[in-house]
Design a protein around this motif. Structure first.
Motif, PDB file in Angstrom:
ATOM      1  N   MET A   1      50.031  43.757  44.736  1.00 55.62           N
ATOM      2  CA  MET A   1      50.041  45.094  45.350  1.00 55.62           C
ATOM      3  C   MET A   1      50.257  44.998  46.854  1.00 55.62           C
ATOM      4  O   MET A   1      51.018  45.775  47.430  1.00 55.62           O
ATOM      5  N   VAL A   2      49.598  44.022  47.489  1.00 59.33           N
ATOM      6  CA  VAL A   2      49.741  43.846  48.933  1.00 59.33           C
ATOM      7  C   VAL A   2      51.172  43.445  49.263  1.00 59.33           C
ATOM      8  O   VAL A   2      51.777  43.969  50.200  1.00 59.33           O
ATOM      9  N   ARG A   3      51.747  42.547  48.467  1.00 60.49           N
ATOM     10  CA  ARG A   3      53.136  42.135  48.702  1.00 60.49           C
ATOM     11  C   ARG A   3      54.104  43.290  48.495  1.00 60.49           C
ATOM     12  O   ARG A   3      55.039  43.476  49.277  1.00 60.49           O
ATOM     13  N   THR A   4      53.902  44.060  47.442  1.00 58.45           N
ATOM     14  CA  THR A   4      54.782  45.189  47.151  1.00 58.45           C
ATOM     15  C   THR A   4      54.729  46.211  48.277  1.00 58.45           C
ATOM     16  O   THR A   4      55.741  46.804  48.639  1.00 58.45           O
ATOM     17  N   ALA A   5      53.540  46.416  48.833  1.00 56.53           N
ATOM     18  CA  ALA A   5      53.374  47.389  49.910  1.00 56.53           C
ATOM     19  C   ALA A   5      53.813  46.824  51.256  1.00 56.53           C
ATOM     20  O   ALA A   5      53.848  47.548  52.243  1.00 56.53           O
ATOM     21  N   LYS A   6      54.144  45.533  51.289  1.00 58.49           N
ATOM     22  CA  LYS A   6      54.548  44.871  52.531  1.00 58.49           C
ATOM     23  C   LYS A   6      53.518  45.120  53.630  1.00 58.49           C
ATOM     24  O   LYS A   6      53.835  45.598  54.720  1.00 58.49           O
ATOM     25  N   VAL A   7      52.269  44.812  53.319  1.00 57.80           N
ATOM     26  CA  VAL A   7      51.158  45.045  54.228  1.00 57.80           C
ATOM     27  C   VAL A   7      50.809  43.740  54.935  1.00 57.80           C
ATOM     28  O   VAL A   7      50.663  42.701  54.293  1.00 57.80           O
ATOM     29  N   THR A   8      50.665  43.821  56.258  1.00 62.65           N
ATOM     30  CA  THR A   8      50.224  42.660  57.027  1.00 62.65           C
ATOM     31  C   THR A   8      48.709  42.534  56.889  1.00 62.65           C
ATOM     32  O   THR A   8      48.033  43.502  56.486  1.00 62.65           O
ATOM     33  N   PRO A   9      48.160  41.383  57.230  1.00 61.53           N
ATOM     34  CA  PRO A   9      46.699  41.253  57.173  1.00 61.53           C
ATOM     35  C   PRO A   9      45.976  42.305  58.027  1.00 61.53           C
ATOM     36  O   PRO A   9      44.939  42.832  57.629  1.00 61.53           O
ATOM     37  N   GLU A  10      46.535  42.630  59.171  1.00 66.14           N
ATOM     38  CA  GLU A  10      45.923  43.642  60.035  1.00 66.14           C
ATOM     39  C   GLU A  10      45.968  45.019  59.376  1.00 66.14           C
ATOM     40  O   GLU A  10      45.010  45.791  59.429  1.00 66.14           O
ATOM     41  N   GLN A  11      47.111  45.343  58.742  1.00 64.64           N
ATOM     42  CA  GLN A  11      47.242  46.622  58.056  1.00 64.64           C
ATOM     43  C   GLN A  11      46.294  46.695  56.859  1.00 64.64           C
ATOM     44  O   GLN A  11      45.690  47.738  56.601  1.00 64.64           O
TER      45      GLN A  11
ATOM     46  N   ARG B   1      35.974  34.462  34.490  1.00 66.75           N
ATOM     47  CA  ARG B   1      36.783  33.740  35.478  1.00 66.75           C
ATOM     48  C   ARG B   1      38.250  34.159  35.381  1.00 66.75           C
ATOM     49  O   ARG B   1      38.912  34.390  36.390  1.00 66.75           O
ATOM     50  N   ARG B   2      38.765  34.282  34.148  1.00 66.50           N
ATOM     51  CA  ARG B   2      40.166  34.689  33.960  1.00 66.50           C
ATOM     52  C   ARG B   2      40.392  36.111  34.454  1.00 66.50           C
ATOM     53  O   ARG B   2      41.435  36.414  35.051  1.00 66.50           O
ATOM     54  N   ILE B   3      39.432  36.993  34.229  1.00 69.86           N
ATOM     55  CA  ILE B   3      39.540  38.374  34.716  1.00 69.86           C
ATOM     56  C   ILE B   3      39.574  38.380  36.238  1.00 69.86           C
ATOM     57  O   ILE B   3      40.404  39.072  36.847  1.00 69.86           O
ATOM     58  N   GLN B   4      38.693  37.606  36.849  1.00 71.46           N
ATOM     59  CA  GLN B   4      38.647  37.543  38.307  1.00 71.46           C
ATOM     60  C   GLN B   4      39.968  37.020  38.875  1.00 71.46           C
ATOM     61  O   GLN B   4      40.492  37.558  39.862  1.00 71.46           O
ATOM     62  N   GLU B   5      40.545  36.003  38.255  1.00 80.56           N
ATOM     63  CA  GLU B   5      41.830  35.463  38.698  1.00 80.56           C
ATOM     64  C   GLU B   5      42.947  36.481  38.535  1.00 80.56           C
ATOM     65  O   GLU B   5      43.805  36.627  39.411  1.00 80.56           O
ATOM     66  N   ALA B   6      42.943  37.212  37.416  1.00 86.39           N
ATOM     67  CA  ALA B   6      43.965  38.223  37.166  1.00 86.39           C
ATOM     68  C   ALA B   6      43.846  39.374  38.167  1.00 86.39           C
ATOM     69  O   ALA B   6      44.852  39.897  38.657  1.00 86.39           O
ATOM     70  N   GLU B   7      42.612  39.766  38.479  1.00 79.37           N
ATOM     71  CA  GLU B   7      42.411  40.826  39.474  1.00 79.37           C
ATOM     72  C   GLU B   7      42.922  40.390  40.842  1.00 79.37           C
ATOM     73  O   GLU B   7      43.583  41.158  41.537  1.00 79.37           O
ATOM     74  N   ALA B   8      42.639  39.145  41.214  1.00 81.93           N
ATOM     75  CA  ALA B   8      43.094  38.639  42.505  1.00 81.93           C
ATOM     76  C   ALA B   8      44.624  38.604  42.562  1.00 81.93           C
ATOM     77  O   ALA B   8      45.221  38.983  43.574  1.00 81.93           O
ATOM     78  N   ALA B   9      45.244  38.188  41.475  1.00 88.33           N
ATOM     79  CA  ALA B   9      46.710  38.154  41.428  1.00 88.33           C
ATOM     80  C   ALA B   9      47.287  39.568  41.521  1.00 88.33           C
ATOM     81  O   ALA B   9      48.305  39.785  42.192  1.00 88.33           O
ATOM     82  N   GLU B  10      46.638  40.515  40.853  1.00 86.17           N
ATOM     83  CA  GLU B  10      47.110  41.896  40.882  1.00 86.17           C
ATOM     84  C   GLU B  10      47.002  42.482  42.286  1.00 86.17           C
ATOM     85  O   GLU B  10      47.930  43.144  42.770  1.00 86.17           O
ATOM     86  N   VAL B  11      45.888  42.224  42.967  1.00 93.76           N
ATOM     87  CA  VAL B  11      45.711  42.714  44.338  1.00 93.76           C
ATOM     88  C   VAL B  11      46.752  42.060  45.243  1.00 93.76           C
ATOM     89  O   VAL B  11      47.380  42.727  46.074  1.00 93.76           O
TER      90      VAL B  11
END
Length: 90
Positions: free
Chosen positions: A44-54, A31-41
């Protein structure tokens, strides 16, 4: 009952309890690994400034090619070159 059987049954119960504790620990770690992976993704999405469509377009592209900076620019996303961890260093 014999003393030998009693000892074996007691040992069996002890190992079953141990197995339950280990299984609980495994589930917790998964469960902790899954939460950490979700936070990491998410980061990454925030850093890349990606919209949901992108992001959806990138995921569709990733079925055919490996995502890379060119794939980001193809959907109009940009990579934030600043390291958010170093913002306090100014």
């Amino acid at each position: 009952m014999s003393e030998k059987l009693d000892k074996l049954r007691a040992s069996l119960e002890k190992e079953k309890e141990r197995r339950i504790k280990i299984n609980n620990r495994i589930e917790s770690l998964e469960r902790r690994i899954q939460e950490a992976e979700a936070a990491e993704v998410n980061e990454m999405v925030r850093t890349a400034k990606v919209t949901p469509e992108q992001l959806a377009a990138l995921l569709r592209q990733s079925t055919n090619t490996t995502p890379n900076p060119a794939a980001l620019s193809a959907v109009g996303a940009t990579i934030d070159k600043e390291d958010p961890d170093n913002e306090d260093d100014e």
